[in-house]
Design an enzyme around this catalytic site. Sequence first.
Site, PDB file in Angstrom:
ATOM      1  N   HIS A   1       9.048   8.329 -36.417  1.00 55.09           N
ATOM      2  CA  HIS A   1       7.752   7.812 -35.980  1.00 55.09           C
ATOM      3  C   HIS A   1       6.720   8.094 -37.050  1.00 55.09           C
ATOM      4  O   HIS A   1       6.838   9.056 -37.810  1.00 55.09           O
ATOM      5  CB  HIS A   1       7.333   8.447 -34.647  1.00 55.09           C
ATOM      6  CG  HIS A   1       7.335   9.944 -34.675  1.00 55.09           C
ATOM      7  ND1 HIS A   1       8.496  10.688 -34.567  1.00 55.09           N
ATOM      8  CD2 HIS A   1       6.334  10.843 -34.826  1.00 55.09           C
ATOM      9  CE1 HIS A   1       8.200  11.974 -34.626  1.00 55.09           C
ATOM     10  NE2 HIS A   1       6.894  12.091 -34.799  1.00 55.09           N
TER      11      HIS A   1
ATOM     12  N   HIS B   1       2.642   8.741 -37.622  1.00 55.25           N
ATOM     13  CA  HIS B   1       1.353   9.052 -37.014  1.00 55.25           C
ATOM     14  C   HIS B   1       0.265   8.244 -37.720  1.00 55.25           C
ATOM     15  O   HIS B   1       0.219   8.206 -38.960  1.00 55.25           O
ATOM     16  CB  HIS B   1       1.001  10.532 -37.206  1.00 55.25           C
ATOM     17  CG  HIS B   1       1.923  11.503 -36.529  1.00 55.25           C
ATOM     18  ND1 HIS B   1       1.618  12.126 -35.352  1.00 55.25           N
ATOM     19  CD2 HIS B   1       3.158  11.967 -36.883  1.00 55.25           C
ATOM     20  CE1 HIS B   1       2.603  12.940 -34.995  1.00 55.25           C
ATOM     21  NE2 HIS B   1       3.562  12.864 -35.922  1.00 55.25           N
TER      22      HIS B   1
HETATM   23  P1  5GP Z   1       6.121  15.171 -34.630  1.00 54.38           P
HETATM   24  O1  5GP Z   1       5.704  16.596 -34.359  1.00 54.38           O
HETATM   25  O2  5GP Z   1       7.592  14.978 -34.320  1.00 54.38           O
HETATM   26  O3  5GP Z   1       5.731  14.645 -35.973  1.00 54.38           O
HETATM   27  O4  5GP Z   1       5.288  14.286 -33.595  1.00 54.38           O
HETATM   28  C1  5GP Z   1       5.683  14.099 -32.294  1.00 54.38           C
HETATM   29  C2  5GP Z   1       4.463  13.682 -31.513  1.00 54.38           C
HETATM   30  O5  5GP Z   1       4.888  13.157 -30.265  1.00 54.38           O
HETATM   31  C3  5GP Z   1       3.503  14.821 -31.210  1.00 54.38           C
HETATM   32  O6  5GP Z   1       2.248  14.559 -31.819  1.00 54.38           O
HETATM   33  C4  5GP Z   1       3.429  14.838 -29.680  1.00 54.38           C
HETATM   34  O7  5GP Z   1       2.140  15.076 -29.198  1.00 54.38           O
HETATM   35  C5  5GP Z   1       3.921  13.465 -29.310  1.00 54.38           C
HETATM   36  N1  5GP Z   1       4.567  13.397 -28.005  1.00 54.38           N
HETATM   37  C6  5GP Z   1       5.531  14.255 -27.527  1.00 54.38           C
HETATM   38  N2  5GP Z   1       5.898  13.874 -26.291  1.00 54.38           N
HETATM   39  C7  5GP Z   1       5.170  12.768 -25.987  1.00 54.38           C
HETATM   40  C8  5GP Z   1       5.118  11.934 -24.823  1.00 54.38           C
HETATM   41  O8  5GP Z   1       5.803  12.129 -23.832  1.00 54.38           O
HETATM   42  N3  5GP Z   1       4.264  10.878 -24.878  1.00 54.38           N
HETATM   43  C9  5GP Z   1       3.465  10.632 -25.964  1.00 54.38           C
HETATM   44  N4  5GP Z   1       2.665   9.558 -25.914  1.00 54.38           N
HETATM   45  N5  5GP Z   1       3.503  11.405 -27.068  1.00 54.38           N
HETATM   46  C10 5GP Z   1       4.337  12.467 -27.074  1.00 54.38           C
END
Ligand code: 5GP
Length: 138
Positions: free
Chosen positions: A98, A100
């Site tokens: 993903h 951001h």
């Molecule tokens: P990472 O830390 O893997 O780069 O980003 C994962 C992101 O997914 C985090 O910013 C977290 O807030 C978001 N996230 C985790 N669970 C959910 C969810 O159930 N729904 C949404 N919309 N975002 C989520």
Amino acid sequence: MKDIFCHIIDGEIPSNIIYEDDDVIAILDISQATKGHTLVIPKAHYDNFLSCPMEIMHKVYDVAQRIGQAEMSVLGAKGVNILTNVGEPAGQSVPHFHVHVIPRYLGGEGGFQITMASHDANSFDLPRLAMQIKEGLE
Ligand code: 5GP
């Protein structure tokens, strides 16, 4: 086993959807590092940026660019951070690629900062380092 984004893509967990087509979905991040913080996610499962095929990568970043533009024009953002984390040491918490898209405002946004420690370049053998990475490309 399905990760949380697979469940969202399959409509099993609710989310605030900004954009969706056959290959890509964009949703508001549940944590909102800043107002409008969005995640752009390929519908097919790839663990991270490094394992995502180029064709899908282009589609993901195309959507990320358009969302960044919308955040500037509609939300009044004055800048945008586009970032993706690869692996737990880099802060990846959901093992499904993903991107951001984090709008930045002039002051008052609080929750999001990027700081990069600056090492003395002399502590590394930069020509050797460059050669090592270069060789890894071949
Ligand atoms: P990472 O830390 O893997 O780069 O980003 C994962 C992101 O997914 C985090 O910013 C977290 O807030 C978001 N996230 C985790 N669970 C959910 C969810 O159930 N729904 C949404 N919309 N975002 C989520």
